[in-house]
Write a protein that holds these residues in place. Structure first.
Motif, PDB file in Angstrom:
ATOM      1  N   UNK A   1     -51.808 -12.999 -51.859  1.00 27.99           N
ATOM      2  CA  UNK A   1     -52.052 -14.052 -52.834  1.00 27.99           C
ATOM      3  C   UNK A   1     -52.901 -13.488 -53.970  1.00 27.99           C
ATOM      4  N   UNK A   2     -52.424 -13.676 -55.188  1.00 29.34           N
ATOM      5  CA  UNK A   2     -53.168 -13.191 -56.357  1.00 29.34           C
ATOM      6  C   UNK A   2     -54.345 -14.106 -56.653  1.00 29.34           C
ATOM      7  N   UNK A   3     -55.388 -13.529 -57.236  1.00 29.41           N
ATOM      8  CA  UNK A   3     -56.574 -14.309 -57.597  1.00 29.41           C
ATOM      9  C   UNK A   3     -56.452 -14.850 -59.010  1.00 29.41           C
ATOM     10  N   UNK A   4     -56.973 -16.067 -59.180  1.00 31.81           N
ATOM     11  CA  UNK A   4     -57.166 -16.634 -60.505  1.00 31.81           C
ATOM     12  C   UNK A   4     -58.630 -16.446 -60.840  1.00 31.81           C
ATOM     13  N   UNK A   5     -58.908 -15.687 -61.897  1.00 30.84           N
ATOM     14  CA  UNK A   5     -60.271 -15.351 -62.298  1.00 30.84           C
ATOM     15  C   UNK A   5     -60.603 -16.011 -63.620  1.00 30.84           C
ATOM     16  N   UNK A   6     -61.646 -16.828 -63.599  1.00 28.30           N
ATOM     17  CA  UNK A   6     -62.151 -17.450 -64.835  1.00 28.30           C
ATOM     18  C   UNK A   6     -63.167 -16.477 -65.415  1.00 28.30           C
ATOM     19  N   UNK A   7     -62.768 -15.756 -66.439  1.00 25.56           N
ATOM     20  CA  UNK A   7     -63.582 -14.739 -67.113  1.00 25.56           C
ATOM     21  C   UNK A   7     -64.072 -15.389 -68.398  1.00 25.56           C
ATOM     22  N   UNK A   8     -65.353 -15.745 -68.435  1.00 23.70           N
ATOM     23  CA  UNK A   8     -65.829 -16.624 -69.496  1.00 23.70           C
ATOM     24  C   UNK A   8     -67.214 -16.211 -70.006  1.00 23.70           C
ATOM     25  N   UNK A   9     -67.464 -16.464 -71.264  1.00 25.01           N
ATOM     26  CA  UNK A   9     -68.781 -16.239 -71.869  1.00 25.01           C
ATOM     27  C   UNK A   9     -69.506 -17.570 -71.958  1.00 25.01           C
ATOM     28  N   UNK A  10     -70.815 -17.529 -71.716  1.00 26.60           N
ATOM     29  CA  UNK A  10     -71.589 -18.763 -71.833  1.00 26.60           C
ATOM     30  C   UNK A  10     -73.020 -18.449 -72.255  1.00 26.60           C
ATOM     31  N   UNK A  11     -73.702 -19.502 -72.638  1.00 26.68           N
ATOM     32  CA  UNK A  11     -75.122 -19.407 -72.981  1.00 26.68           C
ATOM     33  C   UNK A  11     -75.946 -19.486 -71.698  1.00 26.68           C
ATOM     34  N   UNK A  12     -77.237 -19.255 -71.795  1.00 29.38           N
ATOM     35  CA  UNK A  12     -78.122 -19.360 -70.635  1.00 29.38           C
ATOM     36  C   UNK A  12     -78.022 -20.746 -70.010  1.00 29.38           C
ATOM     37  N   UNK A  13     -77.855 -21.769 -70.850  1.00 31.59           N
ATOM     38  CA  UNK A  13     -77.789 -23.136 -70.332  1.00 31.59           C
ATOM     39  C   UNK A  13     -76.357 -23.579 -70.002  1.00 31.59           C
ATOM     40  N   UNK A  14     -75.437 -22.641 -69.873  1.00 31.53           N
ATOM     41  CA  UNK A  14     -74.124 -22.924 -69.316  1.00 31.53           C
ATOM     42  C   UNK A  14     -73.069 -23.470 -70.255  1.00 31.53           C
ATOM     43  N   UNK A  15     -73.245 -23.306 -71.551  1.00 28.62           N
ATOM     44  CA  UNK A  15     -72.247 -23.792 -72.505  1.00 28.62           C
ATOM     45  C   UNK A  15     -71.402 -22.629 -73.028  1.00 28.62           C
ATOM     46  N   UNK A  16     -70.092 -22.878 -73.173  1.00 31.57           N
ATOM     47  CA  UNK A  16     -69.191 -21.833 -73.665  1.00 31.57           C
ATOM     48  C   UNK A  16     -68.982 -21.932 -75.173  1.00 31.57           C
ATOM     49  N   UNK A  17     -69.638 -22.862 -75.785  1.00 33.90           N
ATOM     50  CA  UNK A  17     -69.590 -23.039 -77.230  1.00 33.90           C
ATOM     51  C   UNK A  17     -70.467 -24.208 -77.613  1.00 33.90           C
ATOM     52  N   UNK A  18     -70.647 -24.389 -78.906  1.00 35.73           N
ATOM     53  CA  UNK A  18     -71.438 -25.525 -79.375  1.00 35.73           C
ATOM     54  C   UNK A  18     -70.641 -26.813 -79.130  1.00 35.73           C
ATOM     55  N   UNK A  19     -71.161 -27.982 -79.516  1.00 37.67           N
ATOM     56  CA  UNK A  19     -70.425 -29.223 -79.230  1.00 37.67           C
ATOM     57  C   UNK A  19     -68.997 -29.254 -79.775  1.00 37.67           C
TER      58      UNK A  19
END
Length: 194
Positions: A1-19
């Motif tokens: 079974x292949x893995x689904x990997x969420x490769x993501x950038x975020x801020x220290x407080x867990x946001x991937x972008x501004x509002x």
């Protein structure tokens, strides 16, 4: 079974972008050390147009052969006239509104997203599947995510787009590795406990 990997950038407080979802303030942390790391460990996560300028077109895939992204993430490329941002991978875009694909290399997933991801995971391949974003897509696919690779940049948004755009059940992950970079960026890898 292949893995689904969420490769993501975020801020220290867990946001991937501004509002509004804008993450350009994070770009300044993608320095030479970090690019060297990506070239060595995650070359396929560098968009095709980002590979061309420094002559990285021939980097072989090491971890992924397929990418899934949401409409918002894909729209960032489309606004620049790029219809196949990850041409070195099989590309899927989850969208109920896009209709026909603007590129023969990009397949639109309009219905049964989870079913399609399960089908891709069941394929026989040495490579995994790169979940590129965004927030809503990660929320919809939360139960299917096997691995989190989180690039945490040393900044705080205070408010913004969360890593997962919808509620999900409490789930345990195991920390597999942490790497610190000279500019304060951390890269943490977690595996889902199943």
């Amino acid at each position: 079974m292949r893995k689904l990997t969420y490769f993501i950038a975020c801020s220290i407080d867990g946001f991937i972008g501004d509002p509004s979802g804008d993450a350009t303030s994070m770009y300044r942390f993608v320095d030479e050390e970090f690019i060297d790391f990506l070239k060595a460990e995650y070359p396929e996560t560098i968009a095709t147009h980002g590979r061309r300028a420094p002559g990285l077109d021939d980097l072989p895939n090491k971890r992924f052969d397929t990418v899934i992204q949401g409409r918002g993430s894909y729209d960032l490329a489309l606004k620049e006239g790029i219809t196949s941002p990850y041409a070195h991978l099989r590309e899927y875009v989850a969208s109920r509104s896009l209709g026909e694909s603007p590129d023969p290399n990009v397949e639109i997933i309009a219905d049964d997203l989870v079913g399609k991801v399960r089908e891709l995971k069941a394929e026989d391949s040495e490579f995994g599947i790169y979940l590129c974003g965004g927030s809503q897509l990660a929320g919809e696919l939360f139960a299917e995510i096997d691995e989190l690779v989180i690039k945490t940049y040393p900044l705080v948004y205070g408010a913004g787009m969360p890593m997962f755009g919808s509620g999900s059940a409490i789930s345990d992950f195991t920390l597999e590795s942490v790497r610190a970079f000279g500019n304060g960026t951390l890269l943490r890898t977690y595996g889902r406990k199943r």
